[in-house]
Design a protein around this motif. Structure first.
Motif, PDB file in Angstrom:
ATOM      1  N   ALA A  55      -6.514  12.110  -9.783  1.00  0.00           N
ATOM      2  CA  ALA A  55      -5.418  11.168 -10.016  1.00  0.00           C
ATOM      3  C   ALA A  55      -5.369  10.090  -8.929  1.00  0.00           C
ATOM      4  O   ALA A  55      -5.100   8.929  -9.207  1.00  0.00           O
ATOM      5  CB  ALA A  55      -4.091  11.914 -10.095  1.00  0.00           C
ATOM      6  N   VAL A  56      -5.652  10.470  -7.671  1.00  0.00           N
ATOM      7  CA  VAL A  56      -5.623   9.491  -6.587  1.00  0.00           C
ATOM      8  C   VAL A  56      -6.770   8.493  -6.723  1.00  0.00           C
ATOM      9  O   VAL A  56      -6.613   7.296  -6.439  1.00  0.00           O
ATOM     10  CB  VAL A  56      -5.608  10.187  -5.200  1.00  0.00           C
ATOM     11  CG1 VAL A  56      -6.950  10.793  -4.849  1.00  0.00           C
ATOM     12  CG2 VAL A  56      -5.172   9.206  -4.123  1.00  0.00           C
ATOM     13  N   THR A  57      -7.927   8.947  -7.204  1.00  0.00           N
ATOM     14  CA  THR A  57      -9.058   8.047  -7.441  1.00  0.00           C
ATOM     15  C   THR A  57      -8.732   7.076  -8.568  1.00  0.00           C
ATOM     16  O   THR A  57      -9.053   5.887  -8.494  1.00  0.00           O
ATOM     17  CB  THR A  57     -10.334   8.855  -7.776  1.00  0.00           C
ATOM     18  OG1 THR A  57     -10.574   9.784  -6.721  1.00  0.00           O
ATOM     19  CG2 THR A  57     -11.541   7.957  -7.943  1.00  0.00           C
ATOM     20  N   GLU A  58      -8.089   7.580  -9.585  1.00  0.00           N
ATOM     21  CA  GLU A  58      -7.681   6.730 -10.711  1.00  0.00           C
ATOM     22  C   GLU A  58      -6.690   5.662 -10.247  1.00  0.00           C
ATOM     23  O   GLU A  58      -6.787   4.495 -10.640  1.00  0.00           O
ATOM     24  CB  GLU A  58      -7.061   7.594 -11.815  1.00  0.00           C
ATOM     25  CG  GLU A  58      -6.730   6.855 -13.073  1.00  0.00           C
ATOM     26  CD  GLU A  58      -7.971   6.278 -13.771  1.00  0.00           C
ATOM     27  OE1 GLU A  58      -7.821   5.177 -14.358  1.00  0.00           O
ATOM     28  OE2 GLU A  58      -9.041   6.886 -13.723  1.00  0.00           O
ATOM     29  N   LEU A  59      -5.756   6.049  -9.395  1.00  0.00           N
ATOM     30  CA  LEU A  59      -4.798   5.086  -8.850  1.00  0.00           C
ATOM     31  C   LEU A  59      -5.525   4.049  -7.984  1.00  0.00           C
ATOM     32  O   LEU A  59      -5.245   2.850  -8.074  1.00  0.00           O
ATOM     33  CB  LEU A  59      -3.725   5.806  -8.033  1.00  0.00           C
ATOM     34  CG  LEU A  59      -2.670   4.940  -7.350  1.00  0.00           C
ATOM     35  CD1 LEU A  59      -1.900   4.098  -8.354  1.00  0.00           C
ATOM     36  CD2 LEU A  59      -1.711   5.791  -6.543  1.00  0.00           C
ATOM     37  N   ALA A  60      -6.463   4.496  -7.168  1.00  0.00           N
ATOM     38  CA  ALA A  60      -7.211   3.588  -6.295  1.00  0.00           C
ATOM     39  C   ALA A  60      -7.996   2.562  -7.100  1.00  0.00           C
ATOM     40  O   ALA A  60      -8.150   1.414  -6.663  1.00  0.00           O
ATOM     41  CB  ALA A  60      -8.145   4.390  -5.393  1.00  0.00           C
ATOM     42  N   ARG A  61      -8.455   2.915  -8.268  1.00  0.00           N
ATOM     43  CA  ARG A  61      -9.217   1.982  -9.108  1.00  0.00           C
ATOM     44  C   ARG A  61      -8.355   0.842  -9.638  1.00  0.00           C
ATOM     45  O   ARG A  61      -8.868  -0.217  -9.979  1.00  0.00           O
ATOM     46  CB  ARG A  61      -9.853   2.730 -10.287  1.00  0.00           C
ATOM     47  CG  ARG A  61     -11.021   3.596  -9.860  1.00  0.00           C
ATOM     48  CD  ARG A  61     -11.643   4.286 -10.999  1.00  0.00           C
ATOM     49  NE  ARG A  61     -11.924   3.309 -12.065  1.00  0.00           N
ATOM     50  CZ  ARG A  61     -12.533   3.605 -13.182  1.00  0.00           C
ATOM     51  NH1 ARG A  61     -12.925   4.820 -13.419  1.00  0.00           N
ATOM     52  NH2 ARG A  61     -12.751   2.675 -14.095  1.00  0.00           N
ATOM     53  N   LEU A  83      -4.994   1.458   1.174  1.00  0.00           N
ATOM     54  CA  LEU A  83      -3.699   0.764   1.175  1.00  0.00           C
ATOM     55  C   LEU A  83      -3.215   0.664   2.615  1.00  0.00           C
ATOM     56  O   LEU A  83      -3.540   1.508   3.442  1.00  0.00           O
ATOM     57  CB  LEU A  83      -2.655   1.541   0.370  1.00  0.00           C
ATOM     58  CG  LEU A  83      -2.618   1.393  -1.132  1.00  0.00           C
ATOM     59  CD1 LEU A  83      -1.529   2.286  -1.729  1.00  0.00           C
ATOM     60  CD2 LEU A  83      -2.392  -0.034  -1.556  1.00  0.00           C
ATOM     61  N   GLU A  84      -2.424  -0.375   2.878  1.00  0.00           N
ATOM     62  CA  GLU A  84      -1.727  -0.518   4.157  1.00  0.00           C
ATOM     63  C   GLU A  84      -0.239  -0.616   3.852  1.00  0.00           C
ATOM     64  O   GLU A  84       0.162  -1.351   2.950  1.00  0.00           O
ATOM     65  CB  GLU A  84      -2.158  -1.799   4.867  1.00  0.00           C
ATOM     66  CG  GLU A  84      -3.554  -1.803   5.371  1.00  0.00           C
ATOM     67  CD  GLU A  84      -3.920  -3.130   6.019  1.00  0.00           C
ATOM     68  OE1 GLU A  84      -3.020  -3.968   6.255  1.00  0.00           O
ATOM     69  OE2 GLU A  84      -5.107  -3.327   6.269  1.00  0.00           O
ATOM     70  N   LYS A  85       0.546   0.108   4.630  1.00  0.00           N
ATOM     71  CA  LYS A  85       1.999   0.008   4.471  1.00  0.00           C
ATOM     72  C   LYS A  85       2.448  -1.214   5.250  1.00  0.00           C
ATOM     73  O   LYS A  85       2.240  -1.301   6.455  1.00  0.00           O
ATOM     74  CB  LYS A  85       2.685   1.265   4.981  1.00  0.00           C
ATOM     75  CG  LYS A  85       4.160   1.299   4.685  1.00  0.00           C
ATOM     76  CD  LYS A  85       4.757   2.645   5.017  1.00  0.00           C
ATOM     77  CE  LYS A  85       6.201   2.673   4.574  1.00  0.00           C
ATOM     78  NZ  LYS A  85       6.786   4.014   4.732  1.00  0.00           N
ATOM     79  N   VAL A  86       3.055  -2.198   4.562  1.00  0.00           N
ATOM     80  CA  VAL A  86       3.470  -3.432   5.228  1.00  0.00           C
ATOM     81  C   VAL A  86       4.975  -3.509   5.438  1.00  0.00           C
ATOM     82  O   VAL A  86       5.451  -4.333   6.210  1.00  0.00           O
ATOM     83  CB  VAL A  86       2.957  -4.680   4.472  1.00  0.00           C
ATOM     84  CG1 VAL A  86       1.443  -4.763   4.546  1.00  0.00           C
ATOM     85  CG2 VAL A  86       3.416  -4.704   3.038  1.00  0.00           C
ATOM     86  N   ASN A 106       8.858  -0.926   4.283  1.00  0.00           N
ATOM     87  CA  ASN A 106       9.351   0.224   3.520  1.00  0.00           C
ATOM     88  C   ASN A 106       9.179  -0.016   2.032  1.00  0.00           C
ATOM     89  O   ASN A 106       9.695  -1.003   1.499  1.00  0.00           O
ATOM     90  CB  ASN A 106      10.831   0.479   3.819  1.00  0.00           C
ATOM     91  CG  ASN A 106      11.025   1.514   4.890  1.00  0.00           C
ATOM     92  OD1 ASN A 106      10.075   2.187   5.288  1.00  0.00           O
ATOM     93  ND2 ASN A 106      12.248   1.640   5.367  1.00  0.00           N
ATOM     94  N   GLY A 107       8.438   0.859   1.370  1.00  0.00           N
ATOM     95  CA  GLY A 107       8.240   0.748  -0.069  1.00  0.00           C
ATOM     96  C   GLY A 107       7.311  -0.381  -0.494  1.00  0.00           C
ATOM     97  O   GLY A 107       7.246  -0.714  -1.671  1.00  0.00           O
ATOM     98  N   LEU A 108       6.588  -0.968   0.452  1.00  0.00           N
ATOM     99  CA  LEU A 108       5.723  -2.111   0.168  1.00  0.00           C
ATOM    100  C   LEU A 108       4.330  -1.852   0.754  1.00  0.00           C
ATOM    101  O   LEU A 108       4.209  -1.524   1.936  1.00  0.00           O
ATOM    102  CB  LEU A 108       6.333  -3.367   0.776  1.00  0.00           C
ATOM    103  CG  LEU A 108       5.972  -4.712   0.209  1.00  0.00           C
ATOM    104  CD1 LEU A 108       6.353  -4.822  -1.254  1.00  0.00           C
ATOM    105  CD2 LEU A 108       6.647  -5.809   0.993  1.00  0.00           C
ATOM    106  N   TYR A 109       3.325  -2.008  -0.097  1.00  0.00           N
ATOM    107  CA  TYR A 109       1.949  -1.703   0.301  1.00  0.00           C
ATOM    108  C   TYR A 109       1.031  -2.849  -0.088  1.00  0.00           C
ATOM    109  O   TYR A 109       1.278  -3.548  -1.063  1.00  0.00           O
ATOM    110  CB  TYR A 109       1.466  -0.412  -0.384  1.00  0.00           C
ATOM    111  CG  TYR A 109       2.282   0.789   0.012  1.00  0.00           C
ATOM    112  CD1 TYR A 109       1.870   1.602   1.057  1.00  0.00           C
ATOM    113  CD2 TYR A 109       3.472   1.092  -0.637  1.00  0.00           C
ATOM    114  CE1 TYR A 109       2.625   2.702   1.441  1.00  0.00           C
ATOM    115  CE2 TYR A 109       4.235   2.185  -0.259  1.00  0.00           C
ATOM    116  CZ  TYR A 109       3.801   2.986   0.782  1.00  0.00           C
ATOM    117  OH  TYR A 109       4.554   4.055   1.164  1.00  0.00           O
ATOM    118  N   MET A 110      -0.061  -2.967   0.666  1.00  0.00           N
ATOM    119  CA  MET A 110      -1.051  -3.994   0.368  1.00  0.00           C
ATOM    120  C   MET A 110      -2.422  -3.334   0.287  1.00  0.00           C
ATOM    121  O   MET A 110      -2.762  -2.492   1.119  1.00  0.00           O
ATOM    122  CB  MET A 110      -1.067  -5.057   1.458  1.00  0.00           C
ATOM    123  CG  MET A 110      -2.089  -6.144   1.213  1.00  0.00           C
ATOM    124  SD  MET A 110      -2.256  -7.298   2.574  1.00  0.00           S
ATOM    125  CE  MET A 110      -3.180  -6.327   3.733  1.00  0.00           C
TER     126      MET A 110
END
Length: 192
Positions: A3-9, A42-45, A47-51
């Protein structure tokens, strides 16, 4: 496929995501986010926001401020103004500022996003674009916040206003101005 690989795609380099956006692709979003951050996907930029990092030959590129702010607000209706832009008006401002001002409909206060501070200010109306007239109105609205002497900036700003298109200046005052900016520009707008 996990599931994490699928999300990463689904992640695109340089894009900014809100936690709730990623939750629709995951049944264990917080665990998956921790795993993706640990792997560098991913980088956490904030709270609740990622890049999703965009790699360059110099390292990871920061998120574009407009994308970052838009995702943070969950709204694309905002106007970002760097007080450094006042220097281009030729009215005597020379300071360099590190904190952009974000006029918007949702948030008020100073927030740190991706290591950079932004000053969010709520406004009822926002112009679609940052024009020279809007910038002058904003300068007059923020005159006391400037590090320069306001008494030396004001006459130059009013002289600059006299050289601008009156209709566009009046529209900027009406749509974006404060009572103070309106009062200061009234002699310019109503002179014959």
């Amino acid at each position: 496929m996990s599931a994490v690989t699928e999300l990463a795609r689904k992640l695109r380099p340089g894009q900014v995501y809100r936690r709730k956006d990623l939750a629709r692709w995951s049944t264990a979003v917080d665990r998956h986010l921790r795993q993706l951050v640990a792997k560098g996907r991913l980088e956490k930029v904030a709270n609740g926001l990622y890049m999703a990092p965009r790699r360059t030959r110099f390292g990871n590129a920061p998120a574009k401020p407009e994308k970052l702010v838009g995702r943070f607000l969950g709204d694309e209706r905002f106007l970002m103004v760097s007080p450094n832009a006042y220097n281009g008006l030729g009215v005597g401002t020379t300071q360099l500022h590190n904190v952009p001002v974000v006029y918007n409909h949702k948030r008020h206060g100073r927030f740190k996003l991706d290591g950079r501070e932004y000053d969010f200010r709520m406004r009822a109306t926002l112009p679609a674009h940052l024009t020279e007239e809007v910038l002058l109105v904003d300068l007059l609205h923020n005159l006391e916040r400037l590090p320069e002497d306001a008494s030396s900036i004001l006459p130059k700003a009013l002289a600059r206003a006299r050289g601008m298109d009156r209709k566009r200046l009046a529209r900027a005052v009406r749509d974006f101005g404060s009572a103070r900016a309106e009062r200061l520009l009234s002699p310019v707008l109503h002179s014959t």
